[in-house]
Scaffold this active site. Structure first.
Site: not given
Ligand code: PLP
Length: 377
Positions: A53, A105, A176, A201
């Site tokens: 961890r 997101y 992001d 993703k």
């Molecule tokens: N950022 C984007 C652009 C996303 O599409 C997502 C999830 O759909 C996330 C962050 C969050 O990622 P996670 O589902 O792996 O926690």
């Protein structure tokens, strides 16, 4: 090495005769400690690994080396994209101010709204597609959160202009980069302070793991992210790290194929009489097309398109047979979803469908979309 080669070569074991080509799956929480050593619970210190961890595993380190090389910084792997985002947001001082685009997101927006509601920070929504409009908001801001291309409207912002404006005001910039992937865009090289990915993703690419990563070129910030991960227990598991490394090996070829298909589908959808609008930065008519050409080396494998209303869009989701009706994206299988049905997506047109284009043959995807759209009319 070019990025496609880094994807294949990053984090491999040494090339000595008899060494395995791949790192094994390290299913381990505990490591033999050195006698007399101390356990730094915040992940600091240069001693040997003692507890996964806190210190990760050899596979998480290999994943981090690979992502760090791709993004041009030091990476910290997390148990999900949201865990990575949460750790980055902890860089904001208590009572600080965060600027967030309307289109991003929704999980990140919910997290930021939650922090706002409990007094952790204050939150302001800004239009990052118009950097000049931010001048007033940036004064006193601690962090500007950027998503480009954005989820689900595929908006593109001018990263260098936003970075300059934010830095002039003393704010950090977090990007992001999930939709672009480190292959198509490297925000640190454009001046951003931290990059975040949902590795769930495109990086993993097979819808079989949850993982995230944050990358920075600042060593103090890197230490702070390691500390947040260790304290919050947001370290990824050994199997996930193995799968993410295995997935990223093929990201170059996957993305080359899927973004070519996405471009083709975007062109055909734009000519479809039932489609009122297509959002794909690769289309010359997209408002962010020139900006995307300047700061990205490809337009990605996600697009969205609009039908007349929610009923027509829902009918397409019901009628698709190859494309999966599912919420996530970036996998080898194509997925479609009507985003406006989710709370917090009120700015998204009701008839908008987000399509993540997978590795199926483009003609099969087009046939599936076409038949589904005809049934919805
Ligand atoms: N950022 C984007 C652009 C996303 O599409 C997502 C999830 O759909 C996330 C962050 C969050 O990622 P996670 O589902 O792996 O926690």
């Amino acid at each position: 090495m070019r990025p496609e080669t880094v994807l294949v070569e990053g984090g491999r074991p040494r090339r000595d005769a008899g060494e395995p080509m791949n790192l094994p799956v390290f299913l381990v929480s505990n490591f033999h400690s050195e006698k007399g050593g101390r356990l730094e619970l915040d992940g600091s210190g240069d001693g040997p690994r003692r507890y996964s961890r806190v210190h990760g595993t050899p596979t998480s380190a290999a994943f981090e080396d690979t992502l760090g090389a791709l993004e041009g910084g030091s990476a910290v792997a997390f148990s999900s994209g949201m865990a990575a985002a949460a750790a980055v947001l902890e860089l904001v001082p208590v009572g600080g101010r965060v600027l967030l685009p309307q289109d991003c997101y929704m999980g990140v927006r919910h997290l930021l709204e939650n922090g706002h509601n409990i007094g952790r920070w204050s939150l302001e929504t800004v239009d990052i597609t118009r950097p000049r409009s931010l001048t007033g908001s940036l004064g006193g801001a601690d962090l500007l959160w950027i998503e480009t291309p954005s989820n689900p409207l595929l908006e593109i912002c001018d990263l260098p202009a936003l970075v300059d404006a934010a830095h002039a005001a003393g704010a950090l910039v977090a990007v992001d980069n999930t939709f672009a992937t480190p292959l198509l865009q490297q925000p640190l090289s454009l001046g951003a302070d931290v990059v975040v990915h949902s590795a769930t993703k495109f990086i993993g690419g097979h819808s079989d793991l949850l993982m995230g990563v944050a990358v920075t070129s600042n060593s103090t910030r890197h230490e702070a992210l390691l500390e947040r991960r260790a304290l919050a227990g947001a370290t990824p598991g050994g199997l996930e790290c193995f799968l993410a490394l295995r997935g990223i090996r093929t990201m170059g070829v996957r993305l080359a194929a899927t973004q070519a298909s996405a471009a083709e589908l975007a062109r055909r959808l734009a000519d479809h009489p039932a489609v009122t609008r297509v959002h794909y930065p690769g289309l010359p008519g997209h408002p962010g097309h020139e900006r995307a050409r300047a700061q990205m080396s490809g337009f990605g494998a996600v697009l969205s398109f609009e039908l007349s209303d929610a009923a027509a869009a829902d009918a397409v989701c019901d009628a698709v047979q190859i494309i999966a009706f599912a919420t996530s994206l970036g996998g080898v299988e194509s997925t479609i979803e009507r985003r406006a049905k989710h709370p917090g997506q009120e700015h998204v047109p009701a008839g908008l469908l987000r399509l993540s284009v997978g590795c199926e043959h483009v003609e099969d995807l087009w046939h599936d979309l076409n038949q589904a759209i005809s049934q919805g009319r």
